[in-house]
Structures are given as C-alpha cells and as structure tokens.
Design an enzyme around this catalytic site. Structure first.
Site, PDB file in Angstrom:
ATOM      1  N   CYS A   1       0.854  -1.181   0.000  1.00  0.00           N
ATOM      2  CA  CYS A   1       0.000   0.000   0.000  1.00  0.00           C
ATOM      3  C   CYS A   1       0.896   1.238   0.000  1.00  0.00           C
ATOM      4  CB  CYS A   1      -0.899  -0.007   1.231  1.00  0.00           C
ATOM      5  SG  CYS A   1      -1.921   1.484   1.390  1.00  0.00           S
TER       6      CYS A   1
ATOM      7  N   CYS B   1       0.363   3.209   3.543  1.00  0.00           N
ATOM      8  CA  CYS B   1       0.830   2.709   4.846  1.00  0.00           C
ATOM      9  C   CYS B   1       1.887   1.618   4.758  1.00  0.00           C
ATOM     10  CB  CYS B   1      -0.357   2.213   5.667  1.00  0.00           C
ATOM     11  SG  CYS B   1      -1.035   0.641   5.094  1.00  0.00           S
TER      12      CYS B   1
ATOM     13  N   CYS C   1      -7.404  -1.175   1.505  1.00  0.00           N
ATOM     14  CA  CYS C   1      -6.303  -1.695   2.321  1.00  0.00           C
ATOM     15  C   CYS C   1      -6.862  -1.976   3.720  1.00  0.00           C
ATOM     16  CB  CYS C   1      -5.176  -0.668   2.386  1.00  0.00           C
ATOM     17  SG  CYS C   1      -3.872  -1.105   3.569  1.00  0.00           S
TER      18      CYS C   1
ATOM     19  N   CYS D   1      -5.064   0.549   6.496  1.00  0.00           N
ATOM     20  CA  CYS D   1      -5.337   1.993   6.621  1.00  0.00           C
ATOM     21  C   CYS D   1      -6.637   2.430   5.947  1.00  0.00           C
ATOM     22  CB  CYS D   1      -4.167   2.800   6.056  1.00  0.00           C
ATOM     23  SG  CYS D   1      -3.963   2.693   4.268  1.00  0.00           S
TER      24      CYS D   1
ATOM     25  N   CYS E   1      -8.723  -5.163  -9.848  1.00  0.00           N
ATOM     26  CA  CYS E   1      -8.338  -4.075 -10.735  1.00  0.00           C
ATOM     27  C   CYS E   1      -7.876  -2.923  -9.838  1.00  0.00           C
ATOM     28  CB  CYS E   1      -9.543  -3.689 -11.593  1.00  0.00           C
ATOM     29  SG  CYS E   1      -9.218  -2.420 -12.790  1.00  0.00           S
TER      30      CYS E   1
END
Length: 143
Positions: A56, A59, A105, A108, A130
C-alpha cells in the site's frame, strides 16, 4: 472473497485528512483517500512484470505479490488474489450508477480499486482485482 462489511473495522493506521495530505501527493490523496481512479493505461505498474511484493502506498502494508499479477489488458494492474486473505477489505460500491465491489487496504482503509468476478480470465480464482498503480509501491524481489 473476504467479508463485505457495512462498517469497517478500526484501521491499524489512522491519520487525519491533513496528515494524509502531508504524507501523500495530491494525486495519491485523490485516489487513496477520496476513492478516485487514475486514467487507464497510465499507471507505472500496468505492464510491469518485475518479481516482488506490492505494498500500500499510503501505509506500506503488503497487499499483492507479482505471482498473482496477470495481464488483463484493462488499463490497470490486475491480480487474481491478495497476498494474504486479510490484506484487503471488500465492500459494496454502488457509486456512479454501477454495482461493484471496492477493494480497501485492511491496514489503513485506503481505496485501492475494485474486484470483479466471472469475467472469464484463466485465473485460479476467476477474479480480477483491478488496482490503481498509484495505490501501490512495488518492492522488487532481492536477487
């Protein structure tokens, strides 16, 4: 697929909008924190075949691995499964007059993209995560 909660569990990484704005570029903030979408075909990982882990961008939590990435030719990086079953949260998204499943995510709660099922891609899960390139950071495999 993971659960599709109506309410999200608490985020492990929780920052205010001002803190996210300081950490992210305006383009990253628009996608990750405001559920925007980058234009198709422009993301840095659309055609990447580098071995490694995709984290991510907000984070740094591990989300996907290159072993689950495939060429869907849709204009965004595509994966058939997250690296761990609890790496992402899936939730219904009825915005823009469409019924989709948003991918967030789990660490976060940043917007990553959407997941689609039953499109006929020859993948083990029949799913296409996607994902916006701008939501990811690729950490190449050490040789």
């Amino acid at each position: 697929m993971s659960r599709q909660p109506t309410e999200l569990p608490p985020a492990k990484v929780a920052l205010s909008d001002d803190e996210w704005r300081q950490k992210l570029t305006p383009e990253e903030f628009a996608v990750l924190r405001q559920a925007g979408t980058e234009r198709p075909g422009v993301g840095e990982y659309v055609d990447t075949h580098t071995e490694g882990v995709y984290n991510c961008r907000a984070c740094d939590a591990e989300l996907f691995r290159s072993t689950e990435k495939f060429d869907s030719h849709c204009g965004w990086p595509s994966f058939f499964d997250p690296s761990q079953s609890d790496a992402v949260i899936l939730r219904p998204d009825d915005s823009h007059g469409m019924r989709r499943v948003e991918v967030l995510c789990a660490s976060c709660h940043s917007h990553l993209g959407h997941v689609f099922t039953g499109e006929g891609y020859p993948t083990p899960t029949d799913q296409r995560y996607c994902i916006n390139s701008i939501s990811l950071t690729l950490v190449p495999k050490k040789v």
